[in-house]
Design an enzyme around this catalytic site. Structure first.
Site, mmCIF file in Angstrom:
data_model
loop_
_atom_site.group_PDB
_atom_site.id
_atom_site.type_symbol
_atom_site.label_atom_id
_atom_site.label_comp_id
_atom_site.label_asym_id
_atom_site.label_seq_id
_atom_site.Cartn_x
_atom_site.Cartn_y
_atom_site.Cartn_z
ATOM 1 N N ASP A 1 17.144 10.655 6.540
ATOM 2 C CA ASP A 1 18.430 10.456 7.220
ATOM 3 C C ASP A 1 19.151 11.806 7.358
ATOM 4 O OD1 ASP A 1 18.607 7.259 6.771
ATOM 5 O OD2 ASP A 1 17.868 8.253 4.991
ATOM 6 N N HIS B 1 19.627 4.051 2.211
ATOM 7 C CA HIS B 1 18.721 4.370 3.324
ATOM 8 C C HIS B 1 18.579 3.110 4.174
ATOM 9 C CE1 HIS B 1 15.458 5.778 5.739
ATOM 10 N NE2 HIS B 1 14.632 4.869 5.274
HETATM 11 P P1 NAD Z 1 1.203 1.833 5.138
HETATM 12 O O1 NAD Z 1 1.079 0.348 5.215
HETATM 13 O O2 NAD Z 1 0.534 2.678 6.163
HETATM 14 O O3 NAD Z 1 0.648 2.321 3.737
HETATM 15 C C1 NAD Z 1 1.069 1.762 2.547
HETATM 16 C C2 NAD Z 1 -0.090 1.881 1.571
HETATM 17 O O4 NAD Z 1 0.384 1.486 0.301
HETATM 18 C C3 NAD Z 1 -1.270 0.977 1.926
HETATM 19 O O5 NAD Z 1 -2.451 1.752 1.962
HETATM 20 C C4 NAD Z 1 -1.286 -0.033 0.795
HETATM 21 O O6 NAD Z 1 -2.604 -0.464 0.443
HETATM 22 C C5 NAD Z 1 -0.647 0.759 -0.322
HETATM 23 N N1 NAD Z 1 -0.038 -0.047 -1.375
HETATM 24 C C6 NAD Z 1 0.591 -1.241 -1.262
HETATM 25 N N2 NAD Z 1 0.974 -1.677 -2.479
HETATM 26 C C7 NAD Z 1 0.601 -0.731 -3.358
HETATM 27 C C8 NAD Z 1 0.705 -0.623 -4.761
HETATM 28 N N3 NAD Z 1 1.277 -1.584 -5.492
HETATM 29 N N4 NAD Z 1 0.207 0.476 -5.350
HETATM 30 C C9 NAD Z 1 -0.391 1.437 -4.636
HETATM 31 N N5 NAD Z 1 -0.547 1.392 -3.296
HETATM 32 C C10 NAD Z 1 -0.041 0.308 -2.675
HETATM 33 O O7 NAD Z 1 2.757 2.160 5.022
HETATM 34 P P2 NAD Z 1 3.490 3.565 5.246
HETATM 35 O O8 NAD Z 1 3.820 3.702 6.668
HETATM 36 O O9 NAD Z 1 2.733 4.636 4.550
HETATM 37 O O10 NAD Z 1 4.873 3.284 4.509
HETATM 38 C C11 NAD Z 1 4.951 3.115 3.118
HETATM 39 C C12 NAD Z 1 6.352 2.727 2.712
HETATM 40 O O11 NAD Z 1 7.256 3.795 2.984
HETATM 41 C C13 NAD Z 1 6.923 1.515 3.446
HETATM 42 O O12 NAD Z 1 7.652 0.713 2.533
HETATM 43 C C14 NAD Z 1 7.858 2.129 4.466
HETATM 44 O O13 NAD Z 1 8.855 1.229 4.876
HETATM 45 C C15 NAD Z 1 8.415 3.260 3.638
HETATM 46 N N6 NAD Z 1 9.108 4.332 4.366
HETATM 47 C C16 NAD Z 1 10.222 4.845 3.791
HETATM 48 C C17 NAD Z 1 10.913 5.880 4.403
HETATM 49 C C18 NAD Z 1 12.162 6.445 3.789
HETATM 50 O O14 NAD Z 1 12.827 7.275 4.448
HETATM 51 N N7 NAD Z 1 12.544 6.100 2.583
HETATM 52 C C19 NAD Z 1 10.431 6.396 5.605
HETATM 53 C C20 NAD Z 1 9.271 5.850 6.168
HETATM 54 C C21 NAD Z 1 8.619 4.803 5.527
HETATM 55 C C1 LMR Z 2 12.488 5.058 8.503
HETATM 56 O O1 LMR Z 2 13.688 5.235 8.336
HETATM 57 O O2 LMR Z 2 11.865 5.534 9.470
HETATM 58 C C2 LMR Z 2 11.729 4.264 7.467
HETATM 59 O O3 LMR Z 2 12.578 3.801 6.469
HETATM 60 C C3 LMR Z 2 10.896 3.188 8.047
HETATM 61 C C4 LMR Z 2 11.741 2.038 8.536
HETATM 62 O O4 LMR Z 2 11.408 0.889 8.247
HETATM 63 O O5 LMR Z 2 12.716 2.297 9.235
#
Ligand code: NAD
Ligand code: LMR
Length: 328
Positions: free
Chosen positions: A162, A190
């Site tokens: 953000d 967030h």
């Molecule tokens: P993705 O589905 O591509 O990958 C997630 C991975 O985590 C998968 O490979 C899955 O098998 C694994 N996983 C699930 N549960 C698990 C566990 N208990 N232990 C270990 N591994 C586990 O998802 P992504 O795009 O990489 O996103 C991951 C997370 O990050 C999501 O919750 C997404 O919303 C979040 N995210 C947060 C922000 C932020 O700014 N805070 C930004 C983008 C994404």
């Molecule tokens: C983002 O801000 O891009 C991540 O938290 C993914 C989402 O679900 O928005």
């Protein structure tokens, strides 16, 4: 290479963000070009995920990164987190089109209870934990509450995406360089309620607020653009942000470990009551980092509009916390 290697755990290592972050950690972008690392990679104990993880490991090996002195694949947090110095908790379900991040609480909360307990049991007592998996603030709160033997300050949530989004929008609006904008802050969750606050921001000592001088743009363009950027990316890509999320996680850990030279950045950290935010709430605050510790920027004036925004994002976080109380 005289530094002692540090152990870095990454969960969800075979996911989208995992793929975007591991090669950058391995090349030294997170902890410095002189810091050897052991990568401890955690994926779910499901054949397909473990197989994909092996593929990522093969690629890491094929880069022959000089700083990588070990790569481990794990399916159990109790082994993955053993003695780790840094833990990036990414693995969890991302949202799809039309969902809000808070809707992920029910599916993801248990992951962070289990991982908090595992960190409590086996991680280094100085472990620096960054929660990326959504809803990031409340998941970080859950992990912290599940790890009573570790200092609360070791647990943080990612607000840096953000923060970076806000910087980029401000640079565009003012025609100034991102690198020249200082003293930006993001308060709260967030989520679309986060409050990106440029009242204190400056470029070469000049006030960004005075340069823009447009409350309507702030309230009706800037804040919704930053707040809803994640959803806009999901609508455009069909999947959630990955490279920019990985980049923000690198920035967060880099600055926490290596310092910000007095510059403000935003981290989600447990409140100690600052700015009237109840203790333990995992809240986005402006911080500076030095010597491996973050320090809140205190004493900022909060005007009526800002207080209203902060109250709204706090209320959302308190509702999320109440929703997971039964797990803690
Ligand atoms: P993705 O589905 O591509 O990958 C997630 C991975 O985590 C998968 O490979 C899955 O098998 C694994 N996983 C699930 N549960 C698990 C566990 N208990 N232990 C270990 N591994 C586990 O998802 P992504 O795009 O990489 O996103 C991951 C997370 O990050 C999501 O919750 C997404 O919303 C979040 N995210 C947060 C922000 C932020 O700014 N805070 C930004 C983008 C994404
Ligand atoms: C983002 O801000 O891009 C991540 O938290 C993914 C989402 O679900 O928005």
């Amino acid at each position: 290479m005289s530094k002692k290697p540090v152990r870095v755990a990454v969960t969800g290592a075979a996911g989208q963000i995992g793929y975007a972050i591991l090669f950058r950690i391995a090349s030294g972008e997170m902890l410095g070009k002189d810091q050897p690392v052991v990568l401890s990679l955690l994926e779910v104990p499901v054949e397909k995920a473990q197989q994909a993880l092996q593929g990522v490991i093969m690629e890491l090996q094929d880069c022959a990164f000089p700083l990588v002195v070990g790569i481990e694949a794990h399916s159990d947090p109790m082994t993955a987190f053993k003695d780790v110095d840094y833990a990036l908790l990414i693995g969890s379900r991302p949202r799809g089109p039309g969902m809000e991040r808070a809707e992920l609480l029910a599916v993801n909360a248990e992951i962070f209870t289990a991982q908090g307990k595992a960190l409590n049991a086996v991680a280094s007592r100085n472990v620096k934990v960054l929660v990326v998996g959504n809803p990031a603030n409340t998941n970080a709160y859950i992990a912290m509450k599940s790890a009573p033997d570790l200092p609360r300050k070791n647990f943080t949530a990612m607000l840096r995406l953000d923060h970076n989004r806000a910087l980029s929008q401000l640079a565009d609006k003012t025609g100034k360089a991102v690198a020249d904008i200082e003293k930006m802050a993001v308060w709260g969750n967030h989520s679309p309620t986060m409050y990106a606050d440029y009242r204190f921001a400056t470029v070469n000592g000049e006030s960004v607020k005075d340069m823009i001088n447009d409350h309507d743009w702030n309230a009706n363009t800037f804040l919704p653009t930053v707040g809803k950027r994640g959803a806009a990316i999901i609508a455009a890509r069909g999947v959630s942000s990955a490279a920019s999320a990985a980049n923000a996680a690198i920035d967060h850990m880099h600055d926490w470990a290596l310092g910000t030279n007095g510059k403000w950045v935003t981290m989600g950290v447990p409140s100690n009551g600052e700015y009237g935010i109840p203790k333990d709430t995992m809240f986005g605050f402006p911080v500076t980092c030095e010597g491996g510790e973050y320090k809140l920027v205190e004493g900022l004036t909060i005007d009526a509009f800002s207080q209203e925004c902060i109250n709204k994002t706090l209320k959302e976080l308190q509702d999320e916390q109440a929703g997971v109380a039964h797990l803690l």
